[in-house]
Design an enzyme around this catalytic site. Structure first.
Site, short mmCIF file in Angstrom:
data_model
loop_
_atom_site.label_atom_id
_atom_site.label_comp_id
_atom_site.label_asym_id
_atom_site.label_seq_id
_atom_site.Cartn_x
_atom_site.Cartn_y
_atom_site.Cartn_z
N THR A 1 -5.27 0.89 -4.11
CA THR A 1 -4.32 0.31 -4.07
C THR A 1 -4.29 -1.03 -5.34
O THR A 1 -3.40 -2.11 -5.32
CB THR A 1 -3.63 -0.32 -2.85
OG1 THR A 1 -4.68 -1.08 -2.18
CG2 THR A 1 -2.96 1.34 -2.35
N ASP B 1 -6.08 6.19 2.69
CA ASP B 1 -6.38 5.17 2.03
C ASP B 1 -6.96 4.61 2.15
O ASP B 1 -8.03 3.65 4.10
CB ASP B 1 -4.89 3.71 2.76
CG ASP B 1 -5.30 1.85 1.91
OD1 ASP B 1 -5.88 1.55 1.42
OD2 ASP B 1 -3.40 1.78 1.82
N ASP C 1 -7.74 -10.91 -4.30
CA ASP C 1 -7.81 -10.62 -5.78
C ASP C 1 -6.50 -11.29 -6.88
O ASP C 1 -7.21 -11.16 -7.65
CB ASP C 1 -7.39 -8.82 -5.56
CG ASP C 1 -6.08 -8.62 -5.48
OD1 ASP C 1 -5.70 -9.28 -4.83
OD2 ASP C 1 -6.03 -7.11 -5.17
N GLN C 2 -6.22 -12.07 -6.36
CA GLN C 2 -5.00 -12.63 -7.51
C GLN C 2 -5.93 -12.99 -8.58
O GLN C 2 -5.39 -13.48 -9.80
CB GLN C 2 -3.86 -13.76 -6.78
CG GLN C 2 -3.17 -12.72 -5.87
CD GLN C 2 -2.65 -12.77 -4.82
OE1 GLN C 2 -2.39 -14.11 -4.84
NE2 GLN C 2 -2.09 -12.85 -3.71
N HIS D 1 0.91 -0.94 -0.49
CA HIS D 1 0.13 0.04 -0.07
C HIS D 1 0.94 1.10 -0.04
O HIS D 1 0.79 2.18 -0.39
CB HIS D 1 -0.75 -0.10 1.75
CG HIS D 1 -2.11 -1.48 1.02
ND1 HIS D 1 -3.69 -0.14 1.02
CD2 HIS D 1 -1.94 -2.81 0.96
CE1 HIS D 1 -3.88 -1.66 1.03
NE2 HIS D 1 -3.50 -2.87 0.88
N TRP E 1 -1.46 -7.11 -6.64
CA TRP E 1 -2.01 -6.23 -8.33
C TRP E 1 -0.12 -5.43 -8.41
O TRP E 1 -0.19 -5.30 -9.56
CB TRP E 1 -2.94 -5.29 -7.23
CG TRP E 1 -2.91 -4.41 -8.47
CD1 TRP E 1 -3.25 -3.08 -8.83
CD2 TRP E 1 -3.88 -4.31 -9.84
NE1 TRP E 1 -3.86 -2.40 -9.41
CE2 TRP E 1 -4.23 -2.87 -10.54
CE3 TRP E 1 -3.87 -5.60 -11.01
CZ2 TRP E 1 -3.82 -2.43 -11.64
CZ3 TRP E 1 -4.28 -4.68 -11.96
CH2 TRP E 1 -4.24 -3.78 -12.55
N ASN E 2 0.58 -5.52 -7.99
CA ASN E 2 1.49 -4.79 -7.64
C ASN E 2 2.65 -5.68 -8.88
O ASN E 2 2.89 -4.76 -9.66
CB ASN E 2 2.46 -4.14 -6.31
CG ASN E 2 1.58 -2.91 -5.74
OD1 ASN E 2 1.68 -2.18 -5.85
ND2 ASN E 2 1.50 -3.25 -4.43
N SER E 3 2.44 -6.28 -8.67
CA SER E 3 3.37 -7.44 -9.44
C SER E 3 2.37 -7.75 -10.89
O SER E 3 3.42 -7.73 -11.84
CB SER E 3 3.35 -8.90 -9.00
OG SER E 3 4.13 -9.03 -7.52
N1 UDP Z 1 8.69 -7.42 -5.07
C1 UDP Z 1 10.63 -7.79 -4.85
N2 UDP Z 1 11.07 -8.18 -4.71
C2 UDP Z 1 10.55 -9.55 -4.91
C3 UDP Z 1 9.43 -9.70 -4.72
C4 UDP Z 1 8.50 -8.58 -4.82
O1 UDP Z 1 10.70 -5.95 -5.02
O2 UDP Z 1 11.90 -10.62 -4.68
C5 UDP Z 1 7.93 -6.45 -4.90
C6 UDP Z 1 7.20 -6.04 -5.75
O3 UDP Z 1 7.88 -5.80 -6.74
C7 UDP Z 1 5.51 -5.34 -5.58
C8 UDP Z 1 5.84 -6.00 -4.05
O4 UDP Z 1 7.47 -6.66 -3.30
O5 UDP Z 1 6.01 -4.46 -5.85
C9 UDP Z 1 4.27 -6.86 -3.90
O6 UDP Z 1 3.50 -6.51 -4.67
P1 UDP Z 1 1.87 -7.31 -5.18
O7 UDP Z 1 0.68 -6.45 -4.37
O8 UDP Z 1 2.42 -7.91 -5.94
O9 UDP Z 1 1.97 -8.42 -4.00
P2 UDP Z 1 1.47 -8.54 -2.13
O10 UDP Z 1 3.28 -9.27 -1.76
O11 UDP Z 1 1.14 -7.55 -1.93
O12 UDP Z 1 0.85 -9.98 -2.50
#
Ligand code: UDP
Length: 465
Positions: free
Chosen positions: A143, A121, A382-383, A28, A361-363
């Protein structure tokens, strides 16, 4: 407080000032910090409010011209981990958070730099009540994807009845028809994660009070659903919120997110990748939270052994014991296993040919923005919805679907990876390149997201809504 603030502001003749308040977790903070950088670049004064605990623990926070303010979630020594339950954490955060946020707003006003607008947020919806109660403008920052936000809203207002049965197809305006397993997991299986259910649906409890609704997406990516949501709220797609140097390169200093909860292995990955052929490496990561079962880890490990292609796998320290015995040793010629990496740097590397992802969502946005074809292995929340879009809407990947036991099997994973990296994957790779360009264009000068940000900034600068 507003009247007081107006007077002081006139006196100090300050720039318009936004306070940005993310929910205190990596997924977030990153997008909201990135948004803050864009606003700051466009002449707003920005204060990013983080919890005292986070400020103690995170290292090397680089916000450039952004000021940092502190509030408290009531757990200054341990954050979420210090609370016995999540319920306790959220309740205390609301109580202590309110008090300390009021104090922060007052302190900023007293220093001659009163806040005009709070970007909050919606995981912490009480911030909106506080901002409006103080006479301030307020913007919610989502987000998740716009499609997922739309589903949560439907559930919140009872228009989408849960649970959704096995063979039922959900029809939501602006979205493709969704099967039960393609809508967020705890919405589908009501009661499976009651607190998460509350958290995501309560984002809408007071949303009508918000002056803007920002979403970390871009218009071209979710056009239909953005149009639908825009009929009710002032929706602004402002993403993808990825460091500028990976997209439009207009913010010279913006090379990374600037905040890491885990410690990345710095040069190891890039040095290793630079010895590999272009588009030859499988990159695998399940983000910061997902926990694979031992069986799922074994299926994936077996697939990598069978494929015999170079791979870079992020296995967090807490997950390491799930790897098959001797796997690391036996695959040392082909594979590199790290506990965390700079994911953007990896995805941007020419050697990477495929991203096996949990579709956080970020990935998802990162894979899309850097043009890397994806193999979706969604785990929860949400994946699976994001995976649906990756595969059927944007057509930049394939889904290694789980069987009736909930496992994506070795054979399926191999076929999916071979598909996106081999001859059959040409269309997917072309689409990936197309979306990469569209993502960059959206944030570049005059692009759809850039215009949304500019419009917001102009409104604040001119002082009229
Ligand atoms: N990420 C990273 N290094 C890693 C794995 C993940 O920097 O080895 C970062 C990735 O770039 C993303 C975040 O961690 O920005 C993961 O966010 P995402 O929403 O995809 O998944 P969450 O961790 O919230 O399940």
């Amino acid at each position: 407080m507003r009247h007081d603030m107006d007077a002081k502001k006139a006196k100090a003749n300050e720039r318009a000032h936004c306070l940005i308040l993310p929910y205190p977790s990596q997924g977030h903070i990153n997008p909201m910090l990135q948004f803050a950088k864009r606003l700051s670049h466009k002449r707003l004064k920005i204060t990013l409010a983080l919890t005292r605990f986070l400020l103690k623990t995170i290292k090397g926070l680089s916000g450039g011209s952004i000021s940092i303010g502190s509030i408290s979630d009531g757990f200054d020594e341990g954050g979420r981990a210090q609370a016995k339950t999540y319920e306790e954490y959220l309740a205390r955060f609301q109580q202590v958070g309110r008090e300390t946020l009021m104090e922060l707003l007052q302190a900023l006003a007293d220093s001659g730099s009163p806040v005009d607008c709070v970007v909050y947020d919606p995981f912490i919806p009480w911030v909106l009540d506080l901002a409006k109660g103080s006479g301030l403008l307020a913007a919610a920052f989502f987000t998740q994807s716009c499609s997922v936000a739309c589903i949560y809203h439907r559930v919140y207002c009872g228009e989408l009845k849960v649970p959704v049965r096995g063979s039922e197809v959900v029809v939501v305006p602006g979205l493709p028809p969704l099967r039960a397993e393609e809508i967020p997991s705890f919405i589908d299986v009501h009661g499976s994660y009651p607190l998460a259910f509350e958290l995501v649906t309560n984002q809408f409890q007071n949303i009508d009070k918000a002056d803007w609704m920002f979403i970390n997406t871009f218009y071209e990516l979710e056009e239909e659903v953005i149009n639908c949501m825009s009929r009710t709220w002032k929706v602004k797609a402002i993403g993808p919120t990825i460091p500028s140097m990976y997209l439009d390169k207009r913010l010279q200093e913006d090379k990374e997110y600037g905040l890491n909860v885990f410690k990345p292995t710095t040069n190891v990955c890039t040095n290793w990748l630079s010895q590999k052929q272009p588009k030859s490496v499988i990159y695998i990561s399940f983000g910061s939270l997902a926990q694979l079962s031992v069986e799922q880890t074994e299926e994936l490990a077996q697939a990598l052994t069978t494929l015999n292609k170079p791979f870079l796998w992020v296995v967090r320290s807490s997950e390491l014991a799930k790897l098959p015995k001797n796997f690391s040793k036996e695959t040392i010629e082909k594979g590199l296993i790290v506990s965390w990496c700079q994911q953007l740097e990896v995805l941007a590397h020419d050697a990477v040919g495929c991203f096996v992802t949990h579709c956080g969502w970020n990935s998802t946005l990162e894979g899309l923005s850097l043009g890397v074809p994806m193999v979706a292995m969604p785990q929860w929340i949400d994946q699976s919805t994001n995976a649906k879009f990756v595969v059927d809407v944007w057509r930049v990947g394939v889904w290694a679907r789980a069987d009736e036991k909930g496992l994506a099997r070795e054979g399926k994973i191999c076929r999916c990876i071979n598909h996106v990296m081999g001859g059959d994957g040409e269309e997917i790779r072309e689409n990936a390149n197309k979306w990469k360009e569209m993502a960059r264009d959206a944030v570049d000068e005059g692009g759809s997201s850039d215009r949304s940000v500019e419009e917001f900034v102009s409104t604040l600068v001119s002082g009229s809504k």
